[in-house]
Design an enzyme around this catalytic site. Sequence first.
Site, short mmCIF file in Angstrom:
data_model
loop_
_atom_site.label_atom_id
_atom_site.label_comp_id
_atom_site.label_asym_id
_atom_site.label_seq_id
_atom_site.Cartn_x
_atom_site.Cartn_y
_atom_site.Cartn_z
N GLU A 165 0.81 -1.22 0.00
CA GLU A 165 0.00 0.00 0.00
C GLU A 165 0.84 1.27 0.00
O GLU A 165 0.80 2.07 0.96
CB GLU A 165 -0.96 0.00 1.20
CG GLU A 165 -1.89 -1.18 1.23
CD GLU A 165 -2.88 -1.13 2.41
OE1 GLU A 165 -2.82 -0.18 3.21
OE2 GLU A 165 -3.70 -2.05 2.53
N GLU A 359 -4.95 -8.70 1.22
CA GLU A 359 -5.59 -8.29 2.49
C GLU A 359 -7.08 -8.08 2.25
O GLU A 359 -7.47 -7.47 1.23
CB GLU A 359 -5.04 -6.95 3.01
CG GLU A 359 -3.72 -7.02 3.67
CD GLU A 359 -3.28 -5.67 4.23
OE1 GLU A 359 -4.14 -4.86 4.62
OE2 GLU A 359 -2.06 -5.46 4.26
O1 IFM Z 1 -3.89 -2.82 9.36
C1 IFM Z 1 -3.87 -2.35 8.04
C2 IFM Z 1 -2.70 -2.93 7.28
O2 IFM Z 1 -1.49 -2.68 7.90
C3 IFM Z 1 -2.65 -2.33 5.90
N1 IFM Z 1 -3.91 -2.47 5.23
C4 IFM Z 1 -5.11 -2.07 5.94
C5 IFM Z 1 -5.14 -2.73 7.31
C6 IFM Z 1 -6.41 -2.31 8.07
O3 IFM Z 1 -6.44 -0.93 8.22
#
Ligand code: IFM
Length: 454
Positions: A165, A359
């Site tokens: 990200e 994720e």
């Molecule tokens: O916890 C975060 C992660 O580190 C990166 N993506 C989003 C998740 C939830 O906010």
Amino acid sequence: MSVVPQTSESVALRFPTDFVWGAATASFQVEGSTTVDGRVESIWDEFCRRPGAVANGDTGEPGADHYRRYEQDVELMSSLGLGAYRFSVAWPRLANLGFYDRLVDCLLERGISPWATLYHWDLPQELEEKGGWANRDTACRFAEYVSTVVSRLGDRVDGWLTLNEPWCSAFLGYGNGVHAPGVQDPKAAVAAVHHLLLAHGLAMSEIRSKAPNIPAGITLNLFPVSPATGSAADADAARRIDGLQNRIFLDPVMRGEYAVDVLTDMAPFGLPDLIRDGDLKVISAPIDHLGVNYYRAYLVSAGDPVDGPTEWPGSSDVRFLQSGHPKTEMDWEVQPEGLTELLVSLSREYPGLPLYVTENGAAYPDVLEDGTVRDTDRIAFLDGHLRASHAALEQGADLRGYFCWTLLDNLEWAWGYAKRFGLVHVDFETQKRTLKDSALWYAGVVERNGLSES
Ligand code: IFM
């Protein structure tokens, strides 16, 4: 020993036989042990000390004490039947990578495939003091770090992700300053975008030379963006946010160019001046997979400009609207259909590129009672998003795997330990782990390689 409850449910939606089922974590969120074995300070250690920066004054200690309890955690993953674990390597631990050696070996002994992210936001503070990601040289330092890590673990890691990200690193870290290093400077945020992309490209070259046969790519947090109405002003707001959230990363990586409208929008913040000859060729080195982090979609309209730092350079007149879906504890709307749309459109846009959901998950106000957490809302969230993933497969998306965010309750960045995303409940006082109902449910999905009738 498997924890999967016996069930007679038949599988209605089956995933491909080699589908990768996993869970993800990130170093600073779970490891703890921030001052041991030669680890140096990161921007998050420094940021956590700033009064008011992180809820409740929470810090990277104790995390989920994963650094010391990794064997127990791998055992938990094994009991859930997970096929893969996505962790991140902490750059501040470069002087001593022994922990990752041990973690990877432990995973392999349990038949769990190690997937490593090389940067999940814990930049060494020493580099921030030289300008951090706003300084082009940080991309070169990243390539050196990657070279060392891949030389050390490259024979045992099954999938590499260069950055997690980069949008957050750039726009939250240097735009509105909600994340470390807490800078509020749109020009620095835009510089960080370009330098993170360059770091990705340089890292790809290091991975290719040290571990040529291991698939590698990048993880982006991508959001479908829709305008609230058919007005030209709303369409322009949606175009700009899509440009800054999605296309500013996808186009350079996948096509070796920034879109003309993004370059124009970002010219006042210096983007065109940052690009040197050859940069876009480096950035667009072919990748083997794209990691997609999906949490929600955006509905936007044009409105009056607001004052104050925003994460969106040049877009202080864009409004983010609610579309009426239920929300998670993060106040994020639950929109699984956006995941189908995203995966299908990525596969249409970039045919032949394997996609992994690296994720997806949700925070809810979990209650540990009588040794269980009955997190039916999280189960519904995951079920909806897995159905959405399956729908994407049926519509032709080249989706190869799914990593739930996250294995363990952990430090949710500026929200501290208050927001729990884990499949496994962690008592941060005692570090006792308790499988939530969602973990048992997920283990059932993994074992059946599919979902039952809804
Ligand atoms: O916890 C975060 C992660 O580190 C990166 N993506 C989003 C998740 C939830 O906010």
